[in-house]
Design a protein around this motif. Structure first.
Motif, PDB file in Angstrom:
ATOM      1  N   GLU A   1       5.002   7.555   0.040  1.00  0.00           N
ATOM      2  CA  GLU A   1       5.428   6.774   1.196  1.00  0.00           C
ATOM      3  C   GLU A   1       4.859   5.372   1.056  1.00  0.00           C
ATOM      4  O   GLU A   1       3.660   5.209   0.845  1.00  0.00           O
ATOM      5  N   ARG A   2       5.721   4.402   1.162  1.00  0.00           N
ATOM      6  CA  ARG A   2       5.314   3.008   1.022  1.00  0.00           C
ATOM      7  C   ARG A   2       5.138   2.405   2.403  1.00  0.00           C
ATOM      8  O   ARG A   2       6.055   2.446   3.219  1.00  0.00           O
ATOM      9  N   ALA A   3       3.978   1.899   2.643  1.00  0.00           N
ATOM     10  CA  ALA A   3       3.722   1.206   3.905  1.00  0.00           C
ATOM     11  C   ALA A   3       4.361  -0.174   3.835  1.00  0.00           C
ATOM     12  O   ALA A   3       4.348  -0.819   2.777  1.00  0.00           O
ATOM     13  N   PRO A   4       4.937  -0.638   4.932  1.00  0.00           N
ATOM     14  CA  PRO A   4       5.517  -1.992   4.912  1.00  0.00           C
ATOM     15  C   PRO A   4       4.441  -3.026   4.604  1.00  0.00           C
ATOM     16  O   PRO A   4       3.316  -2.922   5.073  1.00  0.00           O
ATOM     17  N   LEU A   5       4.799  -3.984   3.797  1.00  0.00           N
ATOM     18  CA  LEU A   5       3.885  -5.066   3.451  1.00  0.00           C
ATOM     19  C   LEU A   5       4.156  -6.259   4.356  1.00  0.00           C
ATOM     20  O   LEU A   5       5.286  -6.484   4.787  1.00  0.00           O
ATOM     21  N   GLU A   6       3.129  -7.020   4.604  1.00  0.00           N
ATOM     22  CA  GLU A   6       3.308  -8.230   5.417  1.00  0.00           C
ATOM     23  C   GLU A   6       4.281  -9.185   4.749  1.00  0.00           C
ATOM     24  O   GLU A   6       4.938  -9.967   5.419  1.00  0.00           O
ATOM     25  N   THR A   7       4.365  -9.105   3.443  1.00  0.00           N
ATOM     26  CA  THR A   7       5.227 -10.032   2.712  1.00  0.00           C
ATOM     27  C   THR A   7       6.682  -9.552   2.652  1.00  0.00           C
ATOM     28  O   THR A   7       7.528 -10.264   2.144  1.00  0.00           O
ATOM     29  N   ASP A   8       6.948  -8.317   3.146  1.00  0.00           N
ATOM     30  CA  ASP A   8       8.336  -7.855   3.162  1.00  0.00           C
ATOM     31  C   ASP A   8       9.149  -8.720   4.098  1.00  0.00           C
ATOM     32  O   ASP A   8       8.820  -8.883   5.279  1.00  0.00           O
ATOM     33  N   VAL A   9      10.194  -9.289   3.588  1.00  0.00           N
ATOM     34  CA  VAL A   9      11.024 -10.182   4.378  1.00  0.00           C
ATOM     35  C   VAL A   9      12.461  -9.724   4.264  1.00  0.00           C
ATOM     36  O   VAL A   9      12.943  -9.405   3.170  1.00  0.00           O
TER      37      VAL A   9
ATOM     38  N   MET B   1       0.833  -1.169   0.000  1.00  0.00           N
ATOM     39  CA  MET B   1       0.000   0.000   0.000  1.00  0.00           C
ATOM     40  C   MET B   1       0.884   1.240   0.000  1.00  0.00           C
ATOM     41  O   MET B   1       1.867   1.308   0.723  1.00  0.00           O
ATOM     42  N   MET B   2       0.534   2.220  -0.813  1.00  0.00           N
ATOM     43  CA  MET B   2       1.314   3.442  -0.887  1.00  0.00           C
ATOM     44  C   MET B   2       0.435   4.642  -0.611  1.00  0.00           C
ATOM     45  O   MET B   2      -0.749   4.644  -0.912  1.00  0.00           O
ATOM     46  N   SER B   3       1.062   5.678  -0.072  1.00  0.00           N
ATOM     47  CA  SER B   3       0.400   6.945   0.160  1.00  0.00           C
ATOM     48  C   SER B   3       1.109   7.994  -0.693  1.00  0.00           C
ATOM     49  O   SER B   3       2.333   8.066  -0.686  1.00  0.00           O
ATOM     50  N   THR B   4       0.351   8.770  -1.447  1.00  0.00           N
ATOM     51  CA  THR B   4       0.931   9.797  -2.308  1.00  0.00           C
ATOM     52  C   THR B   4       0.390  11.159  -1.898  1.00  0.00           C
ATOM     53  O   THR B   4      -0.819  11.330  -1.744  1.00  0.00           O
ATOM     54  N   ASP B   5       1.296  12.108  -1.695  1.00  0.00           N
ATOM     55  CA  ASP B   5       0.910  13.462  -1.315  1.00  0.00           C
ATOM     56  C   ASP B   5       1.543  14.455  -2.274  1.00  0.00           C
ATOM     57  O   ASP B   5       2.703  14.299  -2.671  1.00  0.00           O
ATOM     58  N   ASP B   6       0.774  15.487  -2.619  1.00  0.00           N
ATOM     59  CA  ASP B   6       1.329  16.582  -3.402  1.00  0.00           C
ATOM     60  C   ASP B   6       2.198  17.433  -2.490  1.00  0.00           C
ATOM     61  O   ASP B   6       1.883  17.635  -1.312  1.00  0.00           O
ATOM     62  N   LEU B   7       3.296  17.918  -3.035  1.00  0.00           N
ATOM     63  CA  LEU B   7       4.207  18.777  -2.289  1.00  0.00           C
ATOM     64  C   LEU B   7       3.954  20.238  -2.646  1.00  0.00           C
ATOM     65  O   LEU B   7       3.597  20.553  -3.782  1.00  0.00           O
ATOM     66  N   ALA B   8       4.176  21.117  -1.685  1.00  0.00           N
ATOM     67  CA  ALA B   8       4.097  22.553  -1.943  1.00  0.00           C
ATOM     68  C   ALA B   8       5.234  22.950  -2.889  1.00  0.00           C
ATOM     69  O   ALA B   8       6.268  22.276  -2.962  1.00  0.00           O
TER      70      ALA B   8
ATOM     71  N   PHE C   1      14.439   7.786  -5.053  1.00  0.00           N
ATOM     72  CA  PHE C   1      13.663   6.611  -4.697  1.00  0.00           C
ATOM     73  C   PHE C   1      14.311   5.911  -3.516  1.00  0.00           C
ATOM     74  O   PHE C   1      15.468   5.512  -3.590  1.00  0.00           O
ATOM     75  N   GLY C   2      13.561   5.793  -2.442  1.00  0.00           N
ATOM     76  CA  GLY C   2      14.020   5.077  -1.262  1.00  0.00           C
ATOM     77  C   GLY C   2      13.110   3.899  -1.004  1.00  0.00           C
ATOM     78  O   GLY C   2      12.061   3.756  -1.634  1.00  0.00           O
ATOM     79  N   GLN C   3      13.484   3.077  -0.039  1.00  0.00           N
ATOM     80  CA  GLN C   3      12.649   1.906   0.267  1.00  0.00           C
ATOM     81  C   GLN C   3      11.327   2.318   0.877  1.00  0.00           C
ATOM     82  O   GLN C   3      10.314   1.666   0.649  1.00  0.00           O
ATOM     83  N   GLN C   4      11.318   3.387   1.668  1.00  0.00           N
ATOM     84  CA  GLN C   4      10.080   3.805   2.322  1.00  0.00           C
ATOM     85  C   GLN C   4       9.520   5.107   1.764  1.00  0.00           C
ATOM     86  O   GLN C   4       8.318   5.272   1.678  1.00  0.00           O
ATOM     87  N   VAL C   5      10.393   6.059   1.410  1.00  0.00           N
ATOM     88  CA  VAL C   5       9.939   7.367   0.939  1.00  0.00           C
ATOM     89  C   VAL C   5      10.626   7.705  -0.383  1.00  0.00           C
ATOM     90  O   VAL C   5      11.833   7.548  -0.519  1.00  0.00           O
ATOM     91  N   SER C   6       9.838   8.155  -1.324  1.00  0.00           N
ATOM     92  CA  SER C   6      10.353   8.591  -2.628  1.00  0.00           C
ATOM     93  C   SER C   6       9.696   9.916  -2.978  1.00  0.00           C
ATOM     94  O   SER C   6       8.649  10.260  -2.445  1.00  0.00           O
ATOM     95  N   TRP C   7      10.329  10.664  -3.876  1.00  0.00           N
ATOM     96  CA  TRP C   7       9.721  11.909  -4.343  1.00  0.00           C
ATOM     97  C   TRP C   7      10.086  12.144  -5.797  1.00  0.00           C
ATOM     98  O   TRP C   7      11.068  11.601  -6.307  1.00  0.00           O
TER      99      TRP C   7
END
Length: 142
Positions: A128-136, A1-8, A72-78
């Motif tokens: 922002e990428r939420a951790p997945l249950e399948t992330d190992v 699951m990912m969350s996307t936000d517009d930046l100022a 691009f990062g593992q948790q946050v990208s822009w």
């Protein structure tokens, strides 16, 4: 699951100015080219150094450009996109005023030409990428 936000716009420009490499997109007739540049953001404009060549020829033929940078990062990208009008800075006083703040180009060689892109629009997105249950996390073998 990912969350996307517009930046100022201010945050978008700050991120673009922090990127080690941005990309300049130039379009002439039916040909689109992309060039890596080291961008400096100053007074809301995007500045970069370059040398004479196809990039400058493209800007002379069509001043309407796009500058893009991302990380691009593992948790946050822009990603940031600046659309605007480019012009070669030739006024000596203007060059002397901005010279101290210009970042050195990542590519070596002489880059005596300075280009200013005045934005017509600035957009930025933070993902922002939420951790997945399948992330190992796998342990390295001993």
């Amino acid at each position: 699951m990912m969350s996307t936000d517009d930046l100022a716009e201010v945050e978008s420009l700050r991120l673009l100015g922090s990127a080690p490499v941005a990309r300049l997109v130039v379009s002439v007739a039916d040909v689109i080219d992309i060039y890596p540049v080291t961008a400096t953001v100053f007074g809301g404009d995007v500045l970069f150094r370059t040398a004479p060549g196809s990039k400058l020829a493209g800007l002379a033929a069509n001043a309407s450009v796009l500058v893009e940078a991302d990380e691009f990062g593992q948790q946050v990208s822009w990603s940031v996109v600046v659309r605007g009008l480019a012009r070669r800075i030739e006024d000596r006083e203007e060059l002397e005023a901005i010279e101290p703040i210009l970042r050195d180009p990542f590519a070596g060689g002489r880059k005596d030409v300075v280009v200013r892109v005045t934005p017509t629009s600035v957009t930025g997105r933070l993902v922002e990428r939420a951790p997945l249950e399948t992330d190992v996390v796998l342990d390295a073998p001993d």
